[in-house]
Motif scaffolding. Structure first.
Motif, PDB file in Angstrom:
ATOM      1  N   ARG A   1     -57.359 -29.415  30.413  1.00 37.25           N
ATOM      2  CA  ARG A   1     -58.536 -28.630  30.693  1.00 37.25           C
ATOM      3  C   ARG A   1     -59.181 -28.063  29.423  1.00 37.25           C
ATOM      4  O   ARG A   1     -60.400 -28.101  29.268  1.00 37.25           O
ATOM      5  CB  ARG A   1     -58.175 -27.470  31.634  1.00 37.25           C
ATOM      6  CG  ARG A   1     -59.270 -27.098  32.602  1.00 37.25           C
ATOM      7  CD  ARG A   1     -58.756 -26.099  33.606  1.00 37.25           C
ATOM      8  NE  ARG A   1     -57.991 -26.706  34.687  1.00 37.25           N
ATOM      9  CZ  ARG A   1     -58.543 -27.238  35.766  1.00 37.25           C
ATOM     10  NH1 ARG A   1     -59.839 -27.234  35.914  1.00 37.25           N
ATOM     11  NH2 ARG A   1     -57.808 -27.775  36.710  1.00 37.25           N
ATOM     12  N   ALA A   2     -58.329 -27.578  28.491  1.00 42.90           N
ATOM     13  CA  ALA A   2     -58.874 -26.962  27.276  1.00 42.90           C
ATOM     14  C   ALA A   2     -59.651 -27.989  26.454  1.00 42.90           C
ATOM     15  O   ALA A   2     -60.779 -27.735  26.010  1.00 42.90           O
ATOM     16  CB  ALA A   2     -57.739 -26.361  26.456  1.00 42.90           C
ATOM     17  N   GLU A   3     -59.054 -29.172  26.286  1.00 42.19           N
ATOM     18  CA  GLU A   3     -59.714 -30.213  25.507  1.00 42.19           C
ATOM     19  C   GLU A   3     -61.010 -30.652  26.184  1.00 42.19           C
ATOM     20  O   GLU A   3     -62.038 -30.850  25.539  1.00 42.19           O
ATOM     21  CB  GLU A   3     -58.785 -31.434  25.364  1.00 42.19           C
ATOM     22  CG  GLU A   3     -57.596 -31.231  24.449  1.00 42.19           C
ATOM     23  CD  GLU A   3     -56.395 -30.632  25.158  1.00 42.19           C
ATOM     24  OE1 GLU A   3     -56.544 -30.156  26.306  1.00 42.19           O
ATOM     25  OE2 GLU A   3     -55.303 -30.632  24.553  1.00 42.19           O
ATOM     26  N   LEU A   4     -60.924 -30.791  27.511  1.00 40.45           N
ATOM     27  CA  LEU A   4     -62.078 -31.253  28.276  1.00 40.45           C
ATOM     28  C   LEU A   4     -63.222 -30.240  28.181  1.00 40.45           C
ATOM     29  O   LEU A   4     -64.393 -30.609  28.020  1.00 40.45           O
ATOM     30  CB  LEU A   4     -61.650 -31.441  29.730  1.00 40.45           C
ATOM     31  CG  LEU A   4     -62.624 -32.164  30.645  1.00 40.45           C
ATOM     32  CD1 LEU A   4     -62.899 -33.563  30.125  1.00 40.45           C
ATOM     33  CD2 LEU A   4     -62.044 -32.254  32.043  1.00 40.45           C
ATOM     34  N   GLN A   5     -62.867 -28.952  28.256  1.00 36.84           N
ATOM     35  CA  GLN A   5     -63.896 -27.918  28.207  1.00 36.84           C
ATOM     36  C   GLN A   5     -64.640 -27.960  26.878  1.00 36.84           C
ATOM     37  O   GLN A   5     -65.857 -27.821  26.834  1.00 36.84           O
ATOM     38  CB  GLN A   5     -63.241 -26.533  28.422  1.00 36.84           C
ATOM     39  CG  GLN A   5     -64.205 -25.500  28.980  1.00 36.84           C
ATOM     40  CD  GLN A   5     -64.946 -26.012  30.217  1.00 36.84           C
ATOM     41  OE1 GLN A   5     -64.340 -26.453  31.178  1.00 36.84           O
ATOM     42  NE2 GLN A   5     -66.267 -25.996  30.174  1.00 36.84           N
TER      43      GLN A   5
END
Lengths: 294, 407
Positions: free
Chosen positions: B215-219
């Protein structure tokens, strides 16, 4: 056949250096180090980076041993006083940090692409004589390391670290400082791992971060557990047993052709696991273990 | 059971001895040609290795059934690289020194191939591999030109991504790469080609393998509002990333390699999530007779469609190309002569053939051009293939090829 046996001997020698360091730490001092591969990795990268930048191999080997040792310093300062199982976790974390640094710091380590074209130790000779020269170097380092270990075991220092292993509280009550001795042991073992890593890098010729996974640490643990913890002869025997299982099982298929190729790989891992279990049940002190004590 | 040290030592010595003995009694049979199947059965390559090895055996059987290559029957010796260079080095030494194989086929990850290629070169035998690293094309690794790459380099995949992004009219691409040589090779190849066209990359991220959430990378990527995300990824991580992306409700699309955007992905996520994804593959010649033969063999050996394992198609081609080169070199030819024929039987300007038997027949009347199951297989001077690439779109759960990109 010759070249294959020489290759096995070289890899065994590289493992033996690693195992001797771990045996000093765990077998003699009781330090549970689950991050041994981290120092192996540091040594491999140090020697690879220096030698691909033109530093003569003799110097890069020396530098690898020194940097391997220095890399253990911060780990020791922070965590050497932790109780043994906590130190195990801290050291495991350390080795993963080393691997992630090697993965991420592309300017230094070329990241996940790895470092290719690491020079051989004797660049002048090729083929079989190259392998024999490599074997000679590895053997010399192993013999020196074994002699040094024997010297340590018989010295007052050796008695002290064994005392720390057997009863740390008693050692403290005598006014000695176990942490200082543990630190020295950690540094020495890591130096051997660093040297071993450098030899590995020059032998394989290509290193990348995914070669330095914790699995290597645990292979070395298997070797010293099967061979006999705390014994130098046990360390040697353990590495030999490990290699016999890893490599000898390749020939199992030639004797038992009914086993499909694909199943063989899994059977090999299974055989090693079974051996490890049988050892813990029937020979808990290992093949060469000390049966005078209980 | 109470073993003494002596008994244990004796039995271990016996074990070691029995392991080594049969190897000493090997006889060299002039009628057979020994090939080494050196594949990633365990380790990171595990999902592909088994199929790759089975296809080497299956293709060898096909060659033998057609009377052998230049009259010589193939005999396959199989080993596991464990996807580890050090284990692969020992396995390769065993194959070369003990089993006396005359070709090593099917190494996977670049680390393994880079470690094995010098050994094969030293023994003057060819190494056919499926690795993407550019270093494998040139000296020092490929000084003797015995290394052949059946996989497109990661860089070529990246260039194909850039061609497709241009054609689709994307303006704001972002990249996400799995942190290994292959993943990063894909996105870096894309970035290089895209910038050469005057485009800009709005965001890029490299992620660590085996995370429960991305999620962090995607955000970080979605904050830059890309219209397309170019992936250098594998199936497991792609599944997680797409699930989390779908939850955000963003409208962008994805370009990804086919080993991530495949039927398994559709099955795992359902057609709604994967709608419109562009899956890029080197052309596996599906529909070609070579692919049909491979697919049938793969179905019967592994039980899955051949499309699920691009590397197994490559190992199938490896055996066939080797056999055709031997056939072209004639009976009793040495390795140097066979090596000289490899490009001749695979590259254009000959009669197009798609199986060993067909090629064997056609060789009697002139040059041939083997069109493989994995690609059309034309080797350049470095032993690399430059396959055409196909852009396939996922629509209503079906992966359909819409056009072909030629680099």
């Amino acid at each position: 056949m010759d070249a294959y046996l020489i290759a096995i001997a070289i890899v065994s020698g590289i493992y033996l250096l690693l195992a001797l360091g771990l045996n000093l730490q765990f077998g003699l001092t009781g330090l549970i180090n689950f991050g041994h591969v981290g120092f192996f990795c540091v040594g491999a990268y140090t020697s690879a980076i220096l030698s691909t930048n033109g530093v003569p191999v003799a110097w890069s080997l020396l530098a690898a041993a020194l940097v391997g040792m220095l890399a253990a310093w911060p780990l020791g300062v922070i965590s050497i006083r932790l109780r043994e199982d906590y130190f195990a976790i801290a050291s495991l974390g350390f080795s993963e940090i080393v691997r992630l640094v090697a993965t991420s710091e592309g300017w230094l380590t070329n990241g996940v692409q790895g470092i290719a074209g690491i020079p051989r130790i004797f660049s002048g000779v090729t083929g079989q004589s190259q392998a024999i020269a490599m074997l000679a170097i590895v053997t010399v380092f192993c013999v020196l390391a074994i002699l040094a270990m024997r010297r340590i075991v018989r010295s007052p220092f050796g008695r002290m670290i064994e005392a720390i292993r057997d009863n740390e509280e008693a050692v403290k009550s005598l006014g000695k400082d176990p942490a200082g001795f543990k630190m020295q042991v950690l540094l020495l073992g890591s130096m051997l791992a660093g040297l071993s890593g450098a030899l590995y890098a020059h032998y394989i010729g290509y290193i990348s971060p995914d070669q330095f996974i914790p699995f290597i640490t645990f292979q070395i643990w298997m070797a010293i557990i099967m061979g006999g913890v705390g014994r130098i002869s046990g360390t040697v025997a353990g590495v030999i047993i490990l290699m016999v299982f890893l490599e000898g099982s390749r020939f199992l298929r030639d004797i038992a052709p009914f086993i499909p190729e694909v199943a063989m790989a899994s059977i090999r891992l299974g055989a090693i696991g079974l051996a490890l279990m049988l050892f813990t049940i029937y020979r808990p002190q290992g093949l060469m273990g000390d049966y005078t004590k209980r | 059971m109470n073993l003494t040290r002596r008994q244990t030592l004796a039995s271990l010595a016996a074990l070691a001895g029995s392991g080594l003995m049969p190897s000493l009694t090997f006889a060299q049979d002039a009628g057979t040609f020994r090939i080494g199947a050196l594949n990633p059965i365990t380790g990171a390559g595990g999902p592909y290795g088994t199929g790759m090895q089975k296809m080497i055996a299956a293709a060898a059987e096909v060659v033998n059934a057609a009377g052998g290559a230049a009259g010589r029957m193939f005999e396959v010796f199989a080993e596991d690289t464990q996807t580890q260079p050090q284990a692969a080095v020992l396995a390769a030494k065993k194959l070369i020194e003990v089993n006396k194989v005359q070709a090593v086929l099917g190494t996977w990850s670049s680390g393994v191939s880079l470690a094995v290629l010098p050994l094969a070169s030293e023994a003057n035998i060819p190494l056919f591999h499926c690795s993407g690293a550019p270093a494998l094309s040139v000296a020092p690794a490929n000084e003797k030109k015995l290394g052949y790459r059946f996989q497109a380099t990661n860089d070529r995949f990246g260039r194909a991504f850039a061609e497709i992004a241009t054609k689709e009219g994307f303006k704001r691409p972002a990249t996400m790469a799995f942190n290994n040589a292959s993943g990063i090779g894909n996105t870096e190849g894309f970035e290089k080609a895209w910038k050469a066209k005057g485009g800009e990359i709005v965001a890029s991220v490299v992620y660590e393998p085996a995370q429960p959430s991305y999620r962090a990378e995607l955000q970080k990527i979605l904050d830059a509002k890309p219209d397309v995300i170019v992936m250098g990824s594998y199936i497991a991580d792609t599944t997680i990333i797409l699930r989390e992306w779908y939850q955000t409700g963003e409208e962008n699309t994805f370009i990804m390699p086919a080993w991530a955007g495949n039927p398994e992905l559709v099955k795992a996520l359902g057609p709604d999530v994967v709608e419109g994804i562009i899956s890029v593959d080197s052309i596996s010649n599906e529909g070609s007779p070579a692919f049909a033969a491979f697919d049938a063999a793969y179905q019967s050996a592994v039980g899955h469609p051949g499309l699920t394992n691009v590397y197994a198609a490559m190992t199938w081609d490896m055996v066939t190309v080797l056999a055709l080169a031997m056939e072209a070199a004639g009976p009793g030819a040495d390795m140097a002569a066979i090596n000289a024929k490899i490009r001749e039987v695979a590259n254009p300007d000959g009669k197009q053939v798609s199986s060993f038997a067909e090629g064997k027949e056609a060789l009697k009347s002139g040059p041939i051009n083997y069109e493989g199951a994995s690609s059309v297989l034309d080797f350049d001077e470095f032993g690399d293939v430059t396959p055409d690439f196909a852009a396939s779109f996922i629509r209503s759960g079906e992966i359909k090829r819409e056009y072909v990109v030629t680099l």
